[in-house]
Design a protein around this motif. Structure first.
Motif, PDB file in Angstrom:
ATOM      1  N   THR B  83      20.075  44.310  44.034  1.00 54.18           N
ATOM      2  CA  THR B  83      21.418  43.764  43.838  1.00 54.18           C
ATOM      3  C   THR B  83      21.498  42.395  44.497  1.00 54.18           C
ATOM      4  N   LYS B  84      22.572  41.679  44.209  1.00 51.30           N
ATOM      5  CA  LYS B  84      22.882  40.504  45.013  1.00 51.30           C
ATOM      6  C   LYS B  84      23.327  40.964  46.382  1.00 51.30           C
ATOM      7  N   ASN B  85      23.026  40.159  47.375  1.00 50.94           N
ATOM      8  CA  ASN B  85      23.418  40.488  48.739  1.00 50.94           C
ATOM      9  C   ASN B  85      24.645  39.679  49.135  1.00 50.94           C
ATOM     10  N   ILE B  86      25.797  40.296  49.003  1.00 49.08           N
ATOM     11  CA  ILE B  86      27.056  39.622  49.335  1.00 49.08           C
ATOM     12  C   ILE B  86      27.860  40.504  50.269  1.00 49.08           C
ATOM     13  N   PRO B  87      27.582  40.404  51.565  1.00 49.27           N
ATOM     14  CA  PRO B  87      28.232  41.294  52.533  1.00 49.27           C
ATOM     15  C   PRO B  87      29.750  41.150  52.565  1.00 49.27           C
ATOM     16  N   GLU B  88      30.271  39.998  52.100  1.00 43.45           N
ATOM     17  CA  GLU B  88      31.725  39.844  52.060  1.00 43.45           C
ATOM     18  C   GLU B  88      32.334  40.874  51.116  1.00 43.45           C
ATOM     19  N   LEU B  89      31.583  41.313  50.111  1.00 43.99           N
ATOM     20  CA  LEU B  89      32.087  42.297  49.155  1.00 43.99           C
ATOM     21  C   LEU B  89      31.695  43.716  49.564  1.00 43.99           C
ATOM     22  N   GLN B  90      30.404  43.905  49.833  1.00 51.60           N
ATOM     23  CA  GLN B  90      29.962  45.216  50.300  1.00 51.60           C
ATOM     24  C   GLN B  90      28.624  45.068  51.004  1.00 51.60           C
ATOM     25  N   THR B  92      24.904  46.195  51.983  1.00 49.16           N
ATOM     26  CA  THR B  92      23.833  46.928  51.316  1.00 49.16           C
ATOM     27  C   THR B  92      23.652  48.317  51.918  1.00 49.16           C
ATOM     28  N   GLU B  93      23.725  48.408  53.246  1.00 48.44           N
ATOM     29  CA  GLU B  93      23.487  49.712  53.879  1.00 48.44           C
ATOM     30  C   GLU B  93      24.548  50.741  53.467  1.00 48.44           C
ATOM     31  N   ASP B  94      25.769  50.288  53.227  1.00 51.92           N
ATOM     32  CA  ASP B  94      26.804  51.221  52.778  1.00 51.92           C
ATOM     33  C   ASP B  94      26.528  51.689  51.350  1.00 51.92           C
ATOM     34  N   VAL B 106      12.690  52.024  51.788  1.00 48.63           N
ATOM     35  CA  VAL B 106      13.687  51.187  51.134  1.00 48.63           C
ATOM     36  C   VAL B 106      13.012  49.856  50.814  1.00 48.63           C
ATOM     37  N   VAL B 107      13.002  49.497  49.546  1.00 46.83           N
ATOM     38  CA  VAL B 107      12.355  48.249  49.139  1.00 46.83           C
ATOM     39  C   VAL B 107      13.444  47.245  48.783  1.00 46.83           C
ATOM     40  N   LEU B 108      13.530  46.187  49.580  1.00 45.53           N
ATOM     41  CA  LEU B 108      14.622  45.232  49.439  1.00 45.53           C
ATOM     42  C   LEU B 108      14.124  43.993  48.700  1.00 45.53           C
ATOM     43  N   ILE B 109      14.442  43.916  47.407  1.00 44.98           N
ATOM     44  CA  ILE B 109      13.986  42.771  46.603  1.00 44.98           C
ATOM     45  C   ILE B 109      15.176  41.834  46.433  1.00 44.98           C
ATOM     46  N   GLU B 116      16.176  42.651  55.781  1.00 40.68           N
ATOM     47  CA  GLU B 116      15.327  43.736  56.281  1.00 40.68           C
ATOM     48  C   GLU B 116      15.757  44.175  57.679  1.00 40.68           C
ATOM     49  N   GLU B 117      16.023  43.225  58.551  1.00 41.65           N
ATOM     50  CA  GLU B 117      16.400  43.543  59.926  1.00 41.65           C
ATOM     51  C   GLU B 117      17.644  44.431  59.953  1.00 41.65           C
ATOM     52  N   GLN B 118      18.573  44.070  59.085  1.00 34.55           N
ATOM     53  CA  GLN B 118      19.833  44.813  59.024  1.00 34.55           C
ATOM     54  C   GLN B 118      19.594  46.260  58.586  1.00 34.55           C
ATOM     55  N   LEU B 119      18.696  46.440  57.623  1.00 38.46           N
ATOM     56  CA  LEU B 119      18.408  47.793  57.138  1.00 38.46           C
ATOM     57  C   LEU B 119      17.571  48.581  58.147  1.00 38.46           C
ATOM     58  N   MET B 120      16.673  47.899  58.853  1.00 37.92           N
ATOM     59  CA  MET B 120      15.882  48.590  59.874  1.00 37.92           C
ATOM     60  C   MET B 120      16.792  49.161  60.956  1.00 37.92           C
ATOM     61  N   GLU B 121      17.854  48.418  61.232  1.00 40.37           N
ATOM     62  CA  GLU B 121      18.802  48.883  62.233  1.00 40.37           C
ATOM     63  C   GLU B 121      19.623  50.065  61.703  1.00 40.37           C
ATOM     64  N   ALA B 122      20.007  49.957  60.425  1.00 42.53           N
ATOM     65  CA  ALA B 122      20.856  51.002  59.838  1.00 42.53           C
ATOM     66  C   ALA B 122      20.080  52.295  59.570  1.00 42.53           C
TER      67      ALA B 122
END
Lengths: 339, 339
Positions: B83-90, B92-94, B106-109, B116-122
């Motif tokens: 997906t596009k990564n737009i945290p203002e909308l939603q 990724t981890e949610d 989890v493969v983040l393309i 990646e850092e954000q997902l490693m934490e989540a």
């Protein structure tokens, strides 16, 4: 004796200027209308003005559809210019050249910095008067909607006695109107004060598409516009050798942000019209460069707006962009930065 | 044994990823489709791919219309996010939370830095794999137009042996496809190299409305984009502790400007869609701030784009701007800068 004025630029500002000049019967105005010529010459203007009331079918002394036509009825005591100043499209001195004769006055009622100097160089035998218009006014076809009272600040950079006399004469005519007229000796200072607002707000609004209220709600007012304003102050104070009023930046922000106001350059972008970048930002930056004042924020705004302006000029047919592919190594910009 | 993957983000990138994963029969893909669900589940995809040829009515193993629905068919070995990564909308981890289970990958393309850092934490009990996609591909409804060959760069920041094994396993599946697959140990370095282009070109194009050719013709390439690129290099080299390849800025400019290419953020603005500002520019700038690297050009681009993003989010209904007048002294930004 009744004076003769010719007015170029029949927008929201120019039409009120025509009303003011003719108000007391001391001046006859010839308006050069282009797009609105047919409508205005047949039906006149529908005036709805906070200063001059509602007038149906108002006409100045004369309306012509070109500068050349207007020149036939000259010479004029005053050549009043209230067009937008967009040298990328046409230079003011070229537009008014057929109307300027030795000894008459050119009254430049425009935004920004540098306009008077340019005209003084082009027309050394005329007297160049500068006007700063503070007004809320717009025109749609021949319908004038004038909502915030006309306030015209008049001055000159010309040191000759005849120039001061010409300025005083023009002031005498304008000041008997319903408009508020101010005669000043510090025209440049006043122009810089206005630029503190215009160079920062107009530019940021044009790039982001945000009105003044939205600039505040998106957190750009203090993060971006305030630093831009402080750079304008720095250029101004270096050039003028004196301080601008303390706290005007905050004052301008606060006095504006209760409303969702769209500054003129934002309106231009929305309408697809070229913007007055050069007098509002380019000329101040060229002065900054000469004086060695650093302007990282304003320079960045200028470069980005130059890109937007290119697009607006391309849409007007000023530039034709070659199709791809082109040779990336040898390509020359069609619209080079002049800074 | 056949692996199971679930894929979120069925755009031009994701659909090719699904084709690649299923190509050799080593993986079954469940695609989570939203807007295109009805069409894709009844008619499949119309594939026109430089790598995979023309395929009518192509369907992956399964198509679902929500993450929750897809979760019923889990657990999955791979949760692939394109997906596009737009945290203002939603965040990724949610979005992917219902699909993530301990021990899966989890493969983040996606574009940019920091994902990646954000997902490693989540998701500390999963293995986070990063993918950098170099591809020319777009999808209109269920019609895939894939014109520039898929090149996927895979790596991980996770130091655990199991993570390296998971990365290798995913590579083994993907690399038997028709796509070009690259396994790298310097994922972050590669991400930074791509950002040299994206942080400078995407951003400047989005603000000016100009494609890459027009940026050159309006003189912005060397005056504005080059300085922006050099700032990205400075941040990258400070964070990485090593040099980026010499001359990549010039190379990127020259390799691009023979065409009138519209970078993704410009496409977003034109479509009225929120842009990936945070991963492309915000995260790099937050790293710069932490490291004490000065970024006057990038910071200015960021602030202005934040303003544009506000407008795009407002159009989506994320923000409702109060009407005027509001109290200018006490108003708080609805969308504060996070830098």
């Amino acid at each position: 004796m009744v004076k003769k004025a010719v007015l170029i630029g029949t927008g929201g500002v120019g039409t009120v200027v025509a009303l003011a000049l003719e108000h007391a019967g001391k001046c006859e105005v010839t308006m050069v209308a282009r797009s609105v010529y047919k409508l205005a010459s047949s039906e006149g203007f529908e005036v709805d003005s906070v200063d001059y009331g509602k007038i149906s079918n108002w006409k100045p002394n004369r309306i012509t559809n070109s500068v050349e036509e207007a020149a036939k009825y000259g010479p004029y005591d005053y050549v009043v210019v209230s067009t937008k100043n967009i040298p990328e499209l046409q230079k003011t001195e070229d537009v008014i050249a057929p109307l300027v004769v030795p000894g008459n006055s050119v009254v430049l009622i425009q935004n920004g910095i540098g306009g008077e100097e340019q005209l003084m160089e082009a027309f050394p035998e005329s007297y160049i008067i500068g006007g700063i218009s503070m007004i809320g006014s717009a025109i749609y076809n021949n319908k004038l909607s004038h909502t915030v009272g006309d306030h015209l600040i008049l001055g000159t950079y010309d040191k000759r006695e005849e120039a001061k006399k010409a300025l005083q004469d023009f002031y005498d005519i304008y000041s008997v109107s319903k408009s508020r007229t101010e005669l000043v000796t510090n025209l440049k200072y006043r122009r810089w004060v206005k630029l503190v607002y215009n160079s920062a707000f107009n530019t940021t609004a044009a790039l982001t598409g945000l009105d003044t209220g939205r600039l505040m709600y998106s957190d750009l007012t203090y993060s971006t516009i305030m630093p831009a304003m402080l750079e304008v102050r720095k250029i101004a104070e270096t050039e003028l050798g004196e301080k601008l009023p303390e706290g005007i930046e905050k004052f301008m922000i606060v006095s504006d942000n209760g409303v969702h106001f769209e500054p003129s350059m934002l309106v231009d972008v929305k309408k697809g019209q070229p913007m007055e970048i050069e007098v509002i930002l380019g000329n101040p930056l060229r002065i900054a460069k000469k004086l060695g004042v650093e302007t990282p924020v304003l320079s960045m705004l200028y470069r980005l707006l130059h890109g937007v302006q290119f697009k607006l000029l391309e849409q007007r047919g000023v530039y034709t962009v070659p199709p791809s592919p082109f040779d990336p190594e040898t390509v020359k910009p069609l619209f080079p930065l002049n800074l």
